[in-house]
Design a protein around this motif. Structure first.
Motif, mmCIF file in Angstrom:
data_model
loop_
_atom_site.group_PDB
_atom_site.id
_atom_site.type_symbol
_atom_site.label_atom_id
_atom_site.label_comp_id
_atom_site.label_asym_id
_atom_site.label_seq_id
_atom_site.Cartn_x
_atom_site.Cartn_y
_atom_site.Cartn_z
ATOM 1 N N MET A 124 -56.178 -24.195 84.701
ATOM 2 C CA MET A 124 -54.848 -23.492 85.021
ATOM 3 C C MET A 124 -53.415 -24.026 85.746
ATOM 4 S SD MET A 124 -54.026 -19.708 85.542
ATOM 5 C CE MET A 124 -53.428 -18.594 86.591
ATOM 6 N N VAL A 125 -52.531 -24.176 85.743
ATOM 7 C CA VAL A 125 -51.545 -24.768 86.703
ATOM 8 C C VAL A 125 -51.332 -23.717 87.735
ATOM 9 C CG1 VAL A 125 -49.504 -25.377 87.094
ATOM 10 C CG2 VAL A 125 -50.641 -26.428 85.034
ATOM 11 N N ALA A 126 -51.718 -24.125 88.979
ATOM 12 C CA ALA A 126 -52.309 -23.684 90.063
ATOM 13 C C ALA A 126 -50.611 -23.782 90.952
ATOM 14 C CB ALA A 126 -52.938 -22.956 91.345
ATOM 15 N N SER A 127 -50.326 -24.942 91.194
ATOM 16 C CA SER A 127 -49.880 -25.813 91.969
ATOM 17 C C SER A 127 -48.777 -26.545 91.337
ATOM 18 C CB SER A 127 -50.546 -27.007 92.635
ATOM 19 O OG SER A 127 -49.659 -26.890 93.788
ATOM 20 N N VAL A 128 -47.205 -26.524 90.841
ATOM 21 C CA VAL A 128 -46.348 -27.157 90.544
ATOM 22 C C VAL A 128 -46.434 -28.527 90.751
ATOM 23 C CG1 VAL A 128 -44.302 -26.045 89.834
ATOM 24 C CG2 VAL A 128 -44.884 -26.426 92.064
ATOM 25 N N SER A 185 -58.915 -22.175 90.972
ATOM 26 C CA SER A 185 -58.943 -21.138 89.684
ATOM 27 C C SER A 185 -59.977 -21.138 88.844
ATOM 28 C CB SER A 185 -57.179 -20.804 89.321
ATOM 29 O OG SER A 185 -57.384 -19.265 88.616
ATOM 30 N N PRO A 234 -49.628 -21.772 94.382
ATOM 31 C CA PRO A 234 -48.156 -21.367 94.342
ATOM 32 C C PRO A 234 -47.010 -22.057 94.665
ATOM 33 C CG PRO A 234 -49.831 -19.660 93.009
ATOM 34 C CD PRO A 234 -50.449 -20.547 94.221
ATOM 35 N N GLY A 260 -59.749 -18.548 91.991
ATOM 36 C CA GLY A 260 -58.323 -17.726 92.031
ATOM 37 C C GLY A 260 -56.825 -18.677 92.652
ATOM 38 N N VAL A 261 -55.461 -18.763 92.506
ATOM 39 C CA VAL A 261 -54.648 -19.124 92.496
ATOM 40 C C VAL A 261 -54.191 -19.398 94.132
ATOM 41 C CG1 VAL A 261 -53.746 -19.138 91.022
ATOM 42 C CG2 VAL A 261 -52.938 -17.152 91.982
ATOM 43 N N ARG A 262 -55.155 -18.410 95.272
ATOM 44 C CA ARG A 262 -54.759 -18.316 96.338
ATOM 45 C C ARG A 262 -53.433 -18.312 96.863
ATOM 46 N NH1 ARG A 262 -59.465 -18.458 100.242
ATOM 47 N NH2 ARG A 262 -57.889 -17.389 101.027
ATOM 48 N N GLN A 294 -50.375 -31.356 89.277
ATOM 49 C CA GLN A 294 -50.415 -30.069 88.728
ATOM 50 C C GLN A 294 -51.687 -29.732 89.521
ATOM 51 O OE1 GLN A 294 -47.613 -29.013 85.416
ATOM 52 N NE2 GLN A 294 -49.555 -29.604 84.655
#
Lengths: 291, 255
Positions: free
Chosen positions: B157-161, B110, B130, B125-127, B106
């Protein structure tokens, strides 16, 4: 049909608490002259929806934003937007932080007048955790759960384009639309500033009509504001103003930096603004960025 | 090893990420990933699709920085809206640079801190993280391998799984997630260990296993044999000189 208005007329039609979409992307083709007019107004408590750059940073610095719906706020070549950072780090800003594509889907849903669009984007991330309004839904066609991206209807959209006529036919010749067409469709009212105001016959020439990406019925008002995207770019007419963005970013490091920036570049007319940033001819010479 | 020799070796190792991908859009964000994708297209996978990092798909990689009289060979439009169409269709493999990564893969760009409403450090930011992470293959380049990046516990902050079973929505499997290579200034890794554990694939010249483990905030899987990251070939170096005529890659580690 004549949709020509002044920037002041546009802002006069907005109300406190409205949801405002702002077109462009980072430091590119932002309706900055309209944003400056908004900064000069008493409007407040806005929900802002944007692929954010200095537009978002300035509105945060001025305390106009109650809630920000965003995927990023960045000036790209200056990755971190200083006034947005300060607003976030102060804890004052309510946010709906979502994926770039989810933002597009939310606007599309609004444009299509449907409540949500299902997607796999965002599953498994903290986007769901921090946005309880984003629900997972069962599919009627398979056994999986999907993320239901809610529609993001806009009370108003502010956009900047290369050319427009008084009927609201708008042209973008830069290499990217940055979803401006979807912002226009997602909004009840769309106000467009243009670098050049043209006669309707302009679009009858050659392939000019090929660069029109939404119908004039989606355009509520047209404001003629040469260099209205400055300091962001409006390719191919001009690039973004690196020097100005550096000055803007540096201002955030000073105690009363925003007040000074506001005094010099916002608390004036747009004619004075253009003079203070070097004049129209100098803006038109700003080179297009190389990546 | 000089910074330039190290970065060249990393770029060449990173280009391997796209070798068996066939005809997908190769996106490298930042100097090292972009040069790696460009090198892959010119060597191990000519079928790759690529953009000019702005709005066009190009027939050959565009050199970094001011281009002189170089003329881009455009092959189609590829503006942002179309990038999303491509992402959602899955025919893409991106290499990006997160600020934090955890044992599940993950990733976060962000914010840093324990209070999401009041971040200690607000970043981008998560851009598109996701969407990228759940739609197509992803690799990562991290220039500063340390425990602040490879964190114990989960990223802020989980931006990417990643391969975290607790976060799967109903009906989805870990196999629906596709993380490939993770490259750092110390080593090359992937998530091919037992139960998708992060595992070491190769160590850069002069780097020890202990160094890597100490710089990683969670246990790393170490296979029986760990080779050294290969040195670039003469052909690869010649191509890199062409792709990066101003030598921008020499500054990747802040030199």
């Amino acid at each position: 049909m004549n949709k020509l208005v002044g920037a002041g007329d546009v802002i006069a039609q907005l109300r406190d608490g409205m949801t405002i979409g702002i077109g462009g992307w980072g430091p590119r083709r932002k309706p900055m002259a309209l944003v400056r007019e908004l900064l000069r107004s008493p409007l407040r408590d806005l929900t802002v929806v944007a692929y954010g750059g200095a537009d978002v940073g300035m509105l945060c610095a001025a305390g106009k934003v109650r809630k920000l719906i965003f995927a990023f706020v960045s000036l790209d070549f200056i990755p971190l937007e200083p006034y947005f950072r300060a607003a976030r780090q102060s804890g004052a800003l309510e946010v709906m932080e979502i994926d770039e594509g989810l933002l597009l889907l939310g606007l599309k849903a609004a444009a299509m007048r449907i409540p949500f669009i299902p997607t796999r984007t965002g599953l498994g991330t903290d986007v769901i955790k921090h946005n309880p309004d984003i629900r997972l839904v069962d599919s009627p066609y398979d056994e999986r759960q999907w993320l239901a991206m809610p529609a993001l209807p806009l009370d108003a959209a502010l956009l900047h384009v290369d050319r427009a006529d008084a009927r609201g036919v708008c042209q973008v010749k830069g290499p990217d639309l940055y979803m401006d067409d979807v912002f226009a469709r997602a909004a009840s009212r769309t106000y467009v500033s243009c670098d050049e105001l043209v006669e309707p016959q302009f679009f009858e020439q050659d392939e000019e009509a090929r660069y029109v990406f939404w119908e004039r019925a989606e355009t509520t008002g047209v404001v003629h504001l040469p260099c209205g995207a400055h300091p962001s770019s409006c390719a191919p007419l001009y690039g973004f103003d690196v020097k100005h963005f550096r000055e803007y970013t540096a201002s955030a490091k000073e105690a009363d930096g925003w007040a000074k920036y506001y005094e010099r570049y916002i608390a004036c007319s747009e004619v004075e603004y253009l003079q203070r940033v070097g004049g129209e001819a100098a803006v038109k010479k700003l080179p297009l960025p190389v990546f | 090893m000089t910074d330039t020799a190290l970065v060249d070796a990393i770029i060449c190792a990173a280009s391997e990420a796209w070798r068996n991908d066939g005809e997908v859009l190769a996106t490298g964000i930042g100097i090292v990933p972009r040069l790696a994708a460009s090198l892959a297209k010119l060597t191990c996978n000519p079928d790759l699709m690529m953009t000019d990092s702005e709005a066009w798909m190009v027939a050959e990689p565009v050199p970094l920085g001011p281009r002189g009289d170089y003329v881009m060979r455009r092959e189609s439009h590829m503006g942002f809206a179309r990038i999303f169409d491509n992402v959602w269709g899955g025919k893409r493999h991106a290499m990006v640079g997160p600020t934090q990564m955890d044992r599940y893969g993950q990733a976060n760009i962000s914010m840093i801190g324990t209070d999401y409403r009041k971040p200690k450090v607000q970043m981008l930011g998560v851009r598109g993280f996701p969407g990228n992470s759940f739609n197509h293959a992803n690799s990562f380049f991290i220039p500063n391998h340390g425990t602040k990046v490879f964190v114990a516990g989960e990223v802020d902050m989980v931006a990417s799984v990643g391969y975290n079973p607790a976060r799967l929505a109903r009906g989805w499997r870990l196999d629906d997630i596709d993380i490939r290579l993770v490259l750092t200034n110390l080593c090359v890794m992937d998530f091919g260990g037992p139960d998708h554990q992060l595992q070491l694939r190769s160590l850069h010249a002069g780097v020890t296993l202990e160094q890597v483990q100490q710089a990683t905030g969670f246990p790393l899987h170490v296979p029986a044999s760990v080779p050294s990251t290969p040195a670039p070939t003469a052909e690869q170096l010649a191509l890199l000189a062409r792709l990066d005529p101003h030598g921008l890659r020499a500054g990747v580690f802040g030199a």
